[in-house]
Design a protein around this motif. Structure first.
Motif, mmCIF file in Angstrom:
data_model
loop_
_atom_site.group_PDB
_atom_site.id
_atom_site.type_symbol
_atom_site.label_atom_id
_atom_site.label_comp_id
_atom_site.label_asym_id
_atom_site.label_seq_id
_atom_site.Cartn_x
_atom_site.Cartn_y
_atom_site.Cartn_z
ATOM 1 N N VAL A 22 -76.876 48.819 -18.504
ATOM 2 C CA VAL A 22 -76.873 47.375 -18.787
ATOM 3 C C VAL A 22 -75.460 46.860 -19.027
ATOM 4 O O VAL A 22 -75.154 45.699 -18.768
ATOM 5 N N TYR A 23 -74.562 47.734 -19.496
ATOM 6 C CA TYR A 23 -73.205 47.317 -19.831
ATOM 7 C C TYR A 23 -72.366 46.958 -18.609
ATOM 8 O O TYR A 23 -71.249 46.476 -18.753
ATOM 9 N N ARG A 24 -72.887 47.144 -17.433
ATOM 10 C CA ARG A 24 -72.134 46.785 -16.223
ATOM 11 C C ARG A 24 -71.953 45.277 -16.112
ATOM 12 O O ARG A 24 -71.098 44.798 -15.393
ATOM 13 N N PHE A 25 -72.753 44.510 -16.835
ATOM 14 C CA PHE A 25 -72.635 43.051 -16.813
ATOM 15 C C PHE A 25 -71.611 42.535 -17.814
ATOM 16 O O PHE A 25 -71.280 41.347 -17.813
ATOM 17 N N LEU A 26 -71.110 43.385 -18.686
ATOM 18 C CA LEU A 26 -70.184 42.973 -19.736
ATOM 19 C C LEU A 26 -68.942 42.252 -19.206
ATOM 20 O O LEU A 26 -68.559 41.219 -19.772
ATOM 21 N N PRO A 27 -68.280 42.712 -18.137
ATOM 22 C CA PRO A 27 -67.115 41.969 -17.642
ATOM 23 C C PRO A 27 -67.441 40.543 -17.194
ATOM 24 O O PRO A 27 -66.630 39.628 -17.392
ATOM 25 N N PHE A 28 -68.636 40.342 -16.657
ATOM 26 C CA PHE A 28 -69.018 38.990 -16.242
ATOM 27 C C PHE A 28 -69.137 38.063 -17.448
ATOM 28 O O PHE A 28 -68.671 36.921 -17.428
ATOM 29 N N PHE A 29 -69.754 38.559 -18.515
ATOM 30 C CA PHE A 29 -69.908 37.732 -19.710
ATOM 31 C C PHE A 29 -68.567 37.512 -20.402
ATOM 32 O O PHE A 29 -68.328 36.440 -20.970
ATOM 33 N N PHE A 30 -67.687 38.496 -20.352
ATOM 34 C CA PHE A 30 -66.353 38.340 -20.914
ATOM 35 C C PHE A 30 -65.593 37.241 -20.177
ATOM 36 O O PHE A 30 -64.978 36.362 -20.799
ATOM 37 N N ALA A 31 -65.654 37.277 -18.857
ATOM 38 C CA ALA A 31 -64.988 36.244 -18.056
ATOM 39 C C ALA A 31 -65.620 34.877 -18.287
ATOM 40 O O ALA A 31 -64.911 33.861 -18.382
ATOM 41 N N LEU A 32 -66.934 34.831 -18.401
ATOM 42 C CA LEU A 32 -67.626 33.569 -18.660
ATOM 43 C C LEU A 32 -67.188 32.982 -20.000
ATOM 44 O O LEU A 32 -66.958 31.769 -20.119
ATOM 45 N N GLY A 33 -67.035 33.827 -21.012
ATOM 46 C CA GLY A 33 -66.564 33.359 -22.317
ATOM 47 C C GLY A 33 -65.146 32.825 -22.242
ATOM 48 O O GLY A 33 -64.812 31.820 -22.872
ATOM 49 N N GLY A 34 -64.295 33.492 -21.462
ATOM 50 C CA GLY A 34 -62.923 33.009 -21.299
ATOM 51 C C GLY A 34 -62.866 31.661 -20.607
ATOM 52 O O GLY A 34 -62.098 30.778 -20.999
ATOM 53 N N VAL A 35 -63.678 31.491 -19.588
ATOM 54 C CA VAL A 35 -63.728 30.217 -18.875
ATOM 55 C C VAL A 35 -64.251 29.115 -19.789
ATOM 56 O O VAL A 35 -63.738 27.988 -19.796
ATOM 57 N N MET A 36 -65.244 29.443 -20.592
ATOM 58 C CA MET A 36 -65.801 28.452 -21.510
ATOM 59 C C MET A 36 -64.763 28.042 -22.554
ATOM 60 O O MET A 36 -64.638 26.852 -22.889
ATOM 61 N N GLU A 37 -64.014 29.014 -23.066
ATOM 62 C CA GLU A 37 -62.955 28.713 -24.040
ATOM 63 C C GLU A 37 -61.872 27.844 -23.409
ATOM 64 O O GLU A 37 -61.411 26.876 -24.024
ATOM 65 N N TRP A 38 -61.462 28.169 -22.191
ATOM 66 C CA TRP A 38 -60.466 27.363 -21.496
ATOM 67 C C TRP A 38 -60.977 25.934 -21.322
ATOM 68 O O TRP A 38 -60.234 24.972 -21.533
ATOM 69 N N PHE A 39 -62.235 25.792 -20.950
ATOM 70 C CA PHE A 39 -62.835 24.477 -20.748
ATOM 71 C C PHE A 39 -62.801 23.673 -22.050
ATOM 72 O O PHE A 39 -62.463 22.490 -22.057
ATOM 73 N N MET A 40 -63.134 24.330 -23.167
ATOM 74 C CA MET A 40 -63.174 23.618 -24.441
ATOM 75 C C MET A 40 -61.783 23.207 -24.902
ATOM 76 O O MET A 40 -61.630 22.204 -25.600
ATOM 77 N N ILE A 41 -60.759 23.958 -24.518
ATOM 78 C CA ILE A 41 -59.392 23.625 -24.931
ATOM 79 C C ILE A 41 -58.773 22.579 -24.017
ATOM 80 O O ILE A 41 -58.124 21.634 -24.473
ATOM 81 N N ARG A 42 -58.951 22.706 -22.716
ATOM 82 C CA ARG A 42 -58.195 21.921 -21.741
ATOM 83 C C ARG A 42 -58.885 20.673 -21.220
ATOM 84 O O ARG A 42 -58.213 19.700 -20.881
ATOM 85 N N VAL A 43 -60.187 20.672 -21.099
ATOM 86 C CA VAL A 43 -60.888 19.571 -20.428
ATOM 87 C C VAL A 43 -61.214 18.480 -21.434
ATOM 88 O O VAL A 43 -61.813 18.728 -22.476
ATOM 89 N N ARG A 44 -60.784 17.297 -21.107
ATOM 90 C CA ARG A 44 -61.052 16.145 -21.973
ATOM 91 C C ARG A 44 -62.302 15.417 -21.504
ATOM 92 O O ARG A 44 -62.456 15.115 -20.337
ATOM 93 N N VAL A 45 -63.173 15.130 -22.454
ATOM 94 C CA VAL A 45 -64.354 14.314 -22.181
ATOM 95 C C VAL A 45 -64.104 13.014 -22.914
ATOM 96 O O VAL A 45 -64.086 12.979 -24.144
ATOM 97 N N GLY A 46 -63.884 11.965 -22.164
ATOM 98 C CA GLY A 46 -63.447 10.721 -22.779
ATOM 99 C C GLY A 46 -61.995 10.882 -23.190
ATOM 100 O O GLY A 46 -61.127 11.158 -22.388
#
Length: 71
Positions: A22-46
């Motif tokens: 099951v741990y073979r999916f761990l890199p995908f979730f790690f990358a998804l978390g990084g993308v989500m963090e980048w989105f929360m820091i960089r993308v402005r809503v309003g």
């Protein structure tokens, strides 16, 4: 929409099942978390980002606590 069989087939195509299980999916979730963090820091809503709102709410809570302590 995907059926259960299609999802199962897609998940079985991810390499490393025998070695990592099951741990073979761990890199995908790690990358998804990084993308989500980048989105929360960089993308402005309003006019604000997620962290602008977080900092503002935190300072408002500190101000309210100080007012309650003084009274």
């Amino acid at each position: 929409m995907f059926t259960r069989r299609q999802v199962k087939r897609l998940l079985q195509r991810v390499p490393g099942q025998r070695r990592f299980g099951v741990y073979r999916f761990l890199p995908f979730f790690f990358a998804l978390g990084g993308v989500m963090e980048w989105f929360m820091i960089r993308v402005r809503v309003g006019q604000e980002t997620f962290y602008d709102v977080y900092r503002r709410k935190q300072s408002e809570r500190q101000y309210q606590r100080r007012l309650e302590e003084e009274s």
